[in-house]
Write a protein that holds these residues in place. Structure first.
Motif, short mmCIF file in Angstrom:
data_model
loop_
_atom_site.label_atom_id
_atom_site.label_comp_id
_atom_site.label_asym_id
_atom_site.label_seq_id
_atom_site.Cartn_x
_atom_site.Cartn_y
_atom_site.Cartn_z
N LEU A 96 0.31 -3.78 9.96
CA LEU A 96 1.12 -3.47 9.33
C LEU A 96 1.20 -2.01 9.03
O LEU A 96 0.31 -0.91 8.79
CB LEU A 96 1.25 -4.13 7.82
CG LEU A 96 1.14 -5.67 7.81
CD1 LEU A 96 1.04 -6.27 6.43
CD2 LEU A 96 2.14 -5.99 7.57
N PRO A 97 1.54 -1.38 9.96
CA PRO A 97 1.10 0.44 10.53
C PRO A 97 2.00 1.09 9.43
O PRO A 97 0.95 1.90 9.12
CB PRO A 97 2.19 0.72 11.63
CG PRO A 97 2.44 -0.24 11.82
CD PRO A 97 2.83 -1.91 11.34
N VAL A 98 2.95 0.53 8.39
CA VAL A 98 3.74 1.48 7.61
C VAL A 98 2.38 1.59 6.30
O VAL A 98 1.54 2.46 5.71
CB VAL A 98 5.33 0.92 7.33
CG1 VAL A 98 5.40 2.69 5.85
CG2 VAL A 98 5.43 1.12 8.19
N SER A 99 1.73 0.39 6.46
CA SER A 99 1.11 0.41 5.06
C SER A 99 -0.46 1.23 5.05
O SER A 99 -1.13 1.94 4.40
CB SER A 99 0.94 -1.27 4.30
OG SER A 99 -0.04 -1.09 3.63
N ALA A 100 -1.00 0.47 6.23
CA ALA A 100 -1.82 1.36 6.91
C ALA A 100 -2.04 2.72 6.96
O ALA A 100 -3.07 3.15 6.29
CB ALA A 100 -1.97 0.80 8.27
N ASP A 101 -0.79 3.54 7.27
CA ASP A 101 -1.00 4.92 7.45
C ASP A 101 -0.58 5.74 6.09
O ASP A 101 -1.32 6.63 5.85
CB ASP A 101 0.42 4.99 8.05
CG ASP A 101 0.49 7.01 8.23
OD1 ASP A 101 0.13 6.99 8.90
OD2 ASP A 101 1.37 7.48 7.35
N ALA A 102 -0.55 5.25 4.87
CA ALA A 102 -0.10 4.98 3.15
C ALA A 102 -1.64 5.06 2.88
O ALA A 102 -2.06 6.18 2.48
CB ALA A 102 1.05 4.17 2.22
N PHE A 103 -1.85 4.15 3.33
CA PHE A 103 -4.05 3.89 2.83
C PHE A 103 -4.10 4.63 3.59
O PHE A 103 -4.65 5.92 2.78
CB PHE A 103 -4.00 2.25 3.45
CG PHE A 103 -5.85 2.36 3.42
CD1 PHE A 103 -5.99 2.12 1.39
CD2 PHE A 103 -6.72 2.09 3.61
CE1 PHE A 103 -6.80 2.01 0.95
CE2 PHE A 103 -7.71 1.43 3.42
CZ PHE A 103 -8.33 1.83 2.32
N ALA A 104 -4.28 5.91 4.79
CA ALA A 104 -5.08 6.53 5.14
C ALA A 104 -4.65 7.99 4.55
O ALA A 104 -5.24 9.09 4.77
CB ALA A 104 -4.70 6.95 6.53
N ARG A 105 -3.49 8.18 4.19
CA ARG A 105 -2.41 9.81 3.98
C ARG A 105 -2.60 9.95 2.18
O ARG A 105 -1.72 10.67 2.23
CB ARG A 105 -1.84 9.72 4.96
CG ARG A 105 -1.80 10.13 6.34
CD ARG A 105 -0.58 10.35 7.26
NE ARG A 105 0.05 10.26 7.13
CZ ARG A 105 1.58 10.86 6.83
NH1 ARG A 105 1.37 12.06 6.80
NH2 ARG A 105 2.30 9.79 7.50
N HIS A 106 -2.03 8.99 1.78
CA HIS A 106 -2.11 8.75 0.29
C HIS A 106 -3.49 10.10 -0.44
O HIS A 106 -4.28 9.38 -0.60
CB HIS A 106 -1.67 7.60 -0.74
CG HIS A 106 0.05 7.79 0.34
ND1 HIS A 106 0.71 6.26 -0.13
CD2 HIS A 106 0.73 8.00 0.78
CE1 HIS A 106 1.14 6.64 0.16
NE2 HIS A 106 1.66 7.15 0.74
N LEU A 107 -2.74 10.72 -1.24
CA LEU A 107 -3.84 11.62 -2.19
C LEU A 107 -2.70 11.28 -3.77
O LEU A 107 -1.73 11.99 -4.32
CB LEU A 107 -3.32 12.56 -1.73
CG LEU A 107 -5.04 13.58 -3.19
CD1 LEU A 107 -6.50 12.89 -2.53
CD2 LEU A 107 -5.21 14.81 -2.28
#
Length: 379
Positions: free
Chosen positions: A340-351
């Motif tokens: 699930l690329p959108v969720s995975a990207d959020a997990f990696a880049r959110h602060l």
């Protein structure tokens, strides 16, 4: 950070003498246990806040989610579609109820489940949709409802962070067949722990009320009987009751809710203005047809900047921060899952940076300056 500076904390409850006085009143009443008079008062008031006819106070949001799934009739072998970007309590509740969570990818702007991803995840085993209000902002509930009705599914709102939020003028909690709330210490209103299950359907809440007290009617319902009522146990239930001590605190927190929301929205506005022009950061989105309660303020860090390195720089200056929340499909407990690329990207880049109603102007300035300096040091 100088030795004289206190840390700026990520989250903090707003409690004081009013809550202490409410707890003292419960002490004087002699009813400290769960599902008592203070709980009933809170349930009546919280139902109005959520825009529903009924509310049940629970020990936490996880128990509210589990109870909701049970009264909706979830069975082993069923599949429940779950918005992926959420604390795993959401998926855990599905597993605990005996079903399989099927995670749906998210919108890239507000991080709630993408309606198209929900539609694509439906199989003959699907029985319902469990949609999460990420950081408190409701997802696309009109679209979710249309999908649910089209396929004969129920709709359940995980409103853990959403007390006081609205969607197209409707309160969070009133957007689905059932909704679950959290009153954990980092939430907008809190008793340290606690939760609630709300619905317009009396049958669902009545059954949940019985299940949350070991499968029998709560003791308060037997008060004043002219006989000696002795309950019989016909089914397996649980102890998921909120104590009257916590309910007394929650009654005061409901009084505070408008001011707490206003304070958080003021902080969010100042953050927007301060962070909007920092290259490498994207501020969170509040859609115009929704009122965001700002349970958390989550920045998106550009791919060329290490989110983790940025977090460490910020923490070194005495400003607390953390990742946003979880891409549930990446957690080992759920086994191998489709990407699930959108969720995975959020997990990696959110602060997530400090967000609570007690933040002073000086603390907000310190957060924004610290974040700006940390970004510049890494670019």
């Amino acid at each position: 950070m100088s030795n004289s500076e206190e840390p700026v904390v990520l989250g903090q409850p707003t409690v004081g003498d009013e809550e202490l006085a409410a707890v003292a009143e419960v002490f004087r009443s002699g009813w400290l246990a769960g599902a008592g008079p203070a709980c009933r008062r809170f349930e009546e008031r919280f139902a109005r806040t959520a825009g529903t006819a009924h509310a049940l106070s629970t020990s936490n949001c996880g128990s509210a989610l589990f109870l909701g799934l049970k009264v909706l009739g979830v069975q082993p072998g069923d599949e429940v579609i779950v918005g992926d970007y959420t604390f795993p309590a959401t998926g855990h509740a599905v597993v605990q109820a005996g079903a399989k969570p099927v995670f749906a990818d998210i919108r890239p702007d507000i991080w709630s489940a993408d309606p198209a991803a929900i539609e694509a995840a439906i199989t003959p085993r699907t029985v319902g949709i469990l949609a999460v209000d990420v950081a408190g902002q409701p997802g696309d509930f009109d679209e979710y409802r249309a999908i649910a009705d089209k396929h004969g599914l129920w709709l359940f709102e995980d409103a853990a962070c959403a007390a006081g939020a609205t969607y197209r003028t409707r309160p969070a909690g009133s957007l689905a067949d059932l909704a679950a709330f959290s009153f954990h210490g980092r939430k907008g209103i809190t008793a340290g722990e606690g939760g609630a299950l709300v619905s317009d359907r009396e049958d669902l809440i009545a059954r949940a009320r019985k299940l949350h007290t070991y499968g029998i009617e709560p003791a308060i319902s037997r008060e004043g009987s002219g006989a000696l009522p002795i309950p019989s146990f016909h089914e397996l239930g649980y102890n998921f009751r909120l104590s009257d001590i916590q309910a007394a605190i929650m009654n005061v927190q409901l009084d505070r809710l408008p001011d707490l929301l206003a304070a958080r929205r003021s902080v969010a506005k100042r953050y927007h203005e301060a962070f909007a022009d920092i290259d490498g950061l994207t501020v969170p989105v509040e859609l115009p047809d929704r009122e965001h309660p700002w349970q958390a303020y989550i920045l998106t860090v550009a791919p060329e900047i290490s989110r983790d390195a940025l977090a460490l720089r910020i923490r070194e200056q005495g400003v607390q921060c953390n990742f946003g929340t979880y891409a549930s499909h990446l957690q080992p407990i759920y086994g191998d899952q489709p990407p699930l690329p959108v969720s995975a990207d959020a997990f990696a880049r959110h602060l997530a940076v400090p967000m609570h109603a007690n933040l002073t102007d000086t603390e907000v300035d310190r957060v924004t300056t610290t974040v700006r300096d940390a970004v510049h040091s890494l670019t």
